[in-house]
Design a protein around this motif. Sequence first.
Motif, PDB file in Angstrom:
ATOM      1  N   GLU A 144       0.829  -1.212   0.000  1.00  0.00           N
ATOM      2  CA  GLU A 144       0.000   0.000   0.000  1.00  0.00           C
ATOM      3  C   GLU A 144       0.865   1.264   0.000  1.00  0.00           C
ATOM      4  OE1 GLU A 144      -3.461   1.999  -0.523  1.00  0.00           O
ATOM      5  OE2 GLU A 144      -3.199  -0.168  -0.572  1.00  0.00           O
ATOM      6  N   ALA A 145       1.944   1.247   0.764  1.00  0.00           N
ATOM      7  CA  ALA A 145       2.853   2.406   0.786  1.00  0.00           C
ATOM      8  C   ALA A 145       3.509   2.594  -0.576  1.00  0.00           C
ATOM      9  CB  ALA A 145       3.907   2.234   1.872  1.00  0.00           C
ATOM     10  N   ALA A 146       3.917   1.489  -1.208  1.00  0.00           N
ATOM     11  CA  ALA A 146       4.524   1.563  -2.542  1.00  0.00           C
ATOM     12  C   ALA A 146       3.520   2.114  -3.552  1.00  0.00           C
ATOM     13  CB  ALA A 146       5.019   0.184  -2.973  1.00  0.00           C
ATOM     14  N   LYS A 147       2.287   1.643  -3.476  1.00  0.00           N
ATOM     15  CA  LYS A 147       1.237   2.115  -4.376  1.00  0.00           C
ATOM     16  C   LYS A 147       1.035   3.625  -4.218  1.00  0.00           C
ATOM     17  CE  LYS A 147      -3.682   1.645  -5.323  1.00  0.00           C
ATOM     18  NZ  LYS A 147      -4.941   1.027  -4.917  1.00  0.00           N
ATOM     19  N   LYS A 148       0.937   4.075  -2.980  1.00  0.00           N
ATOM     20  CA  LYS A 148       0.723   5.515  -2.735  1.00  0.00           C
ATOM     21  C   LYS A 148       1.909   6.348  -3.210  1.00  0.00           C
ATOM     22  CE  LYS A 148      -2.712   5.208   0.802  1.00  0.00           C
ATOM     23  NZ  LYS A 148      -3.439   5.990   1.730  1.00  0.00           N
ATOM     24  N   TYR A 149       3.119   5.840  -3.002  1.00  0.00           N
ATOM     25  CA  TYR A 149       4.292   6.579  -3.463  1.00  0.00           C
ATOM     26  C   TYR A 149       4.288   6.684  -4.993  1.00  0.00           C
ATOM     27  CZ  TYR A 149       8.893   8.197  -4.506  1.00  0.00           C
ATOM     28  OH  TYR A 149       9.934   8.936  -5.025  1.00  0.00           O
ATOM     29  N   LEU A 150       4.033   5.579  -5.671  1.00  0.00           N
ATOM     30  CA  LEU A 150       4.021   5.597  -7.136  1.00  0.00           C
ATOM     31  C   LEU A 150       2.888   6.465  -7.679  1.00  0.00           C
ATOM     32  CD1 LEU A 150       4.989   1.881  -7.765  1.00  0.00           C
ATOM     33  CD2 LEU A 150       6.420   3.911  -8.141  1.00  0.00           C
ATOM     34  N   GLU A 151       1.768   6.505  -6.983  1.00  0.00           N
ATOM     35  CA  GLU A 151       0.681   7.411  -7.372  1.00  0.00           C
ATOM     36  C   GLU A 151       1.111   8.871  -7.219  1.00  0.00           C
ATOM     37  OE1 GLU A 151      -2.573   6.116  -4.902  1.00  0.00           O
ATOM     38  OE2 GLU A 151      -3.176   4.547  -6.328  1.00  0.00           O
ATOM     39  N   LYS A 152       1.882   9.147  -6.176  1.00  0.00           N
ATOM     40  CA  LYS A 152       2.409  10.498  -5.956  1.00  0.00           C
ATOM     41  C   LYS A 152       3.314  10.915  -7.119  1.00  0.00           C
ATOM     42  CE  LYS A 152       5.024  12.941  -2.351  1.00  0.00           C
ATOM     43  NZ  LYS A 152       5.689  12.767  -1.045  1.00  0.00           N
ATOM     44  N   VAL A 153       4.133   9.982  -7.585  1.00  0.00           N
ATOM     45  CA  VAL A 153       5.003  10.252  -8.730  1.00  0.00           C
ATOM     46  C   VAL A 153       4.163  10.436  -9.992  1.00  0.00           C
ATOM     47  CG1 VAL A 153       6.840   9.336 -10.211  1.00  0.00           C
ATOM     48  CG2 VAL A 153       6.976   9.034  -7.729  1.00  0.00           C
ATOM     49  N   ALA A 154       3.205   9.550 -10.203  1.00  0.00           N
ATOM     50  CA  ALA A 154       2.361   9.621 -11.399  1.00  0.00           C
ATOM     51  C   ALA A 154       1.587  10.932 -11.474  1.00  0.00           C
ATOM     52  CB  ALA A 154       1.400   8.427 -11.439  1.00  0.00           C
ATOM     53  N   SER A 155       1.234  11.483 -10.323  1.00  0.00           N
ATOM     54  CA  SER A 155       0.465  12.730 -10.300  1.00  0.00           C
ATOM     55  C   SER A 155       1.349  13.963 -10.474  1.00  0.00           C
ATOM     56  CB  SER A 155      -0.322  12.841  -8.988  1.00  0.00           C
ATOM     57  OG  SER A 155       0.560  13.100  -7.907  1.00  0.00           O
ATOM     58  N   GLY A 156       2.668  13.751 -10.500  1.00  0.00           N
ATOM     59  CA  GLY A 156       3.583  14.869 -10.675  1.00  0.00           C
ATOM     60  C   GLY A 156       4.000  15.549  -9.384  1.00  0.00           C
ATOM     61  N   LYS A 157       3.565  15.021  -8.250  1.00  0.00           N
ATOM     62  CA  LYS A 157       3.937  15.613  -6.953  1.00  0.00           C
ATOM     63  C   LYS A 157       5.353  15.240  -6.539  1.00  0.00           C
ATOM     64  CE  LYS A 157      -0.822  15.631  -5.362  1.00  0.00           C
ATOM     65  NZ  LYS A 157      -1.809  14.949  -4.532  1.00  0.00           N
ATOM     66  N   GLU A 158       5.918  14.262  -7.198  1.00  0.00           N
ATOM     67  CA  GLU A 158       7.264  13.773  -6.888  1.00  0.00           C
ATOM     68  C   GLU A 158       7.952  13.459  -8.209  1.00  0.00           C
ATOM     69  OE1 GLU A 158      10.267  12.247  -4.269  1.00  0.00           O
ATOM     70  OE2 GLU A 158       8.293  12.765  -3.513  1.00  0.00           O
ATOM     71  N   SER A 159       9.231  13.761  -8.298  1.00  0.00           N
ATOM     72  CA  SER A 159      10.027  13.453  -9.483  1.00  0.00           C
ATOM     73  C   SER A 159      10.911  12.258  -9.160  1.00  0.00           C
ATOM     74  CB  SER A 159      10.876  14.671  -9.851  1.00  0.00           C
ATOM     75  OG  SER A 159      11.679  14.379 -10.957  1.00  0.00           O
ATOM     76  N   ALA A 160      10.843  11.216  -9.978  1.00  0.00           N
ATOM     77  CA  ALA A 160      11.585   9.995  -9.683  1.00  0.00           C
ATOM     78  C   ALA A 160      12.118   9.350 -10.956  1.00  0.00           C
ATOM     79  CB  ALA A 160      10.692   9.012  -8.935  1.00  0.00           C
ATOM     80  N   VAL A 161      13.216   8.618 -10.778  1.00  0.00           N
ATOM     81  CA  VAL A 161      13.846   7.877 -11.861  1.00  0.00           C
ATOM     82  C   VAL A 161      14.208   6.488 -11.362  1.00  0.00           C
ATOM     83  CG1 VAL A 161      14.803   9.957 -12.962  1.00  0.00           C
ATOM     84  CG2 VAL A 161      16.166   8.708 -11.285  1.00  0.00           C
ATOM     85  N   THR A 162      14.496   5.621 -12.294  1.00  0.00           N
ATOM     86  CA  THR A 162      15.053   4.312 -12.006  1.00  0.00           C
ATOM     87  C   THR A 162      15.890   3.908 -13.204  1.00  0.00           C
ATOM     88  OG1 THR A 162      14.557   2.134 -11.054  1.00  0.00           O
ATOM     89  CG2 THR A 162      13.177   2.850 -12.916  1.00  0.00           C
ATOM     90  N   SER A 163      16.560   2.801 -13.101  1.00  0.00           N
ATOM     91  CA  SER A 163      17.390   2.308 -14.201  1.00  0.00           C
ATOM     92  C   SER A 163      16.596   1.334 -15.070  1.00  0.00           C
ATOM     93  CB  SER A 163      18.607   1.576 -13.629  1.00  0.00           C
ATOM     94  OG  SER A 163      19.322   0.903 -14.638  1.00  0.00           O
ATOM     95  N   VAL A 164      16.987   1.243 -16.310  1.00  0.00           N
ATOM     96  CA  VAL A 164      16.437   0.193 -17.179  1.00  0.00           C
ATOM     97  C   VAL A 164      16.674  -1.160 -16.511  1.00  0.00           C
ATOM     98  CG1 VAL A 164      16.754  -0.959 -19.403  1.00  0.00           C
ATOM     99  CG2 VAL A 164      16.634   1.530 -19.303  1.00  0.00           C
ATOM    100  N   HIS A 165      17.735  -1.256 -15.740  1.00  0.00           N
ATOM    101  CA  HIS A 165      18.017  -2.506 -15.024  1.00  0.00           C
ATOM    102  C   HIS A 165      16.870  -2.892 -14.090  1.00  0.00           C
ATOM    103  CE1 HIS A 165      20.212  -5.722 -13.142  1.00  0.00           C
ATOM    104  NE2 HIS A 165      19.950  -5.189 -11.967  1.00  0.00           N
ATOM    105  N   SER A 166      16.181  -1.910 -13.518  1.00  0.00           N
ATOM    106  CA  SER A 166      15.030  -2.216 -12.663  1.00  0.00           C
ATOM    107  C   SER A 166      13.961  -2.976 -13.445  1.00  0.00           C
ATOM    108  CB  SER A 166      14.421  -0.936 -12.081  1.00  0.00           C
ATOM    109  OG  SER A 166      15.305  -0.341 -11.170  1.00  0.00           O
ATOM    110  N   MET A 167      13.752  -2.584 -14.697  1.00  0.00           N
ATOM    111  CA  MET A 167      12.763  -3.279 -15.522  1.00  0.00           C
ATOM    112  C   MET A 167      13.191  -4.729 -15.758  1.00  0.00           C
ATOM    113  SD  MET A 167      10.391  -1.071 -15.940  1.00  0.00           S
ATOM    114  CE  MET A 167      10.822  -0.313 -14.388  1.00  0.00           C
ATOM    115  N   ILE A 168      14.497  -4.945 -15.875  1.00  0.00           N
ATOM    116  CA  ILE A 168      15.013  -6.305 -16.040  1.00  0.00           C
ATOM    117  C   ILE A 168      14.774  -7.114 -14.761  1.00  0.00           C
ATOM    118  CG2 ILE A 168      17.113  -7.673 -16.411  1.00  0.00           C
ATOM    119  CD1 ILE A 168      18.102  -5.222 -18.117  1.00  0.00           C
TER     120      ILE A 168
END
Length: 137
Positions: A21-45
């Motif tokens: 639930e915390a992960a979901k809320k954090y990712l929703e925060k990023v999706a809404s533009g309230k937070e700027s976040a990045v990850t590596s293509v390696h994360s997708m792997i």
Amino acid sequence: MRYVDSNIFISNLIGDVRLGEAAKKYLEKVASGKESAVTSVHSMIEIYAFLKGKKLSEQKIAQILNDVGLHGVALLPFEPLILQEALSMVKNGWKLGDAIHFRTMMKHNIKEIVTDDRHFDNLDEIQRIDILLEMNF
């Protein structure tokens, strides 16, 4: 800007009892533009490998990875030099995936990582953001 570890995406995907639930809320925060976040293509792997272990079809995995991309977390490239630097860290006891994340952060001058992995706590170069504290759980 914060770096998001693959365990945050996976916790959201599987509805992890402790972090989901915390992960979901954090990712929703990023999706809404309230937070700027990045990850590596390696994360997708890493997410791909996790889902493949769940015996999902390639089509289902591709759909899930596409949905992960909808969270608004920008992807940083996984470059050969990052791999070389990460491999040398493995000799000092690091897990390869964690070393790749760390080296990607250093290359892009990112100082915060959103992760449940506590081994990032003792590094002077970066600060671990505890998702449960961040989202008030």
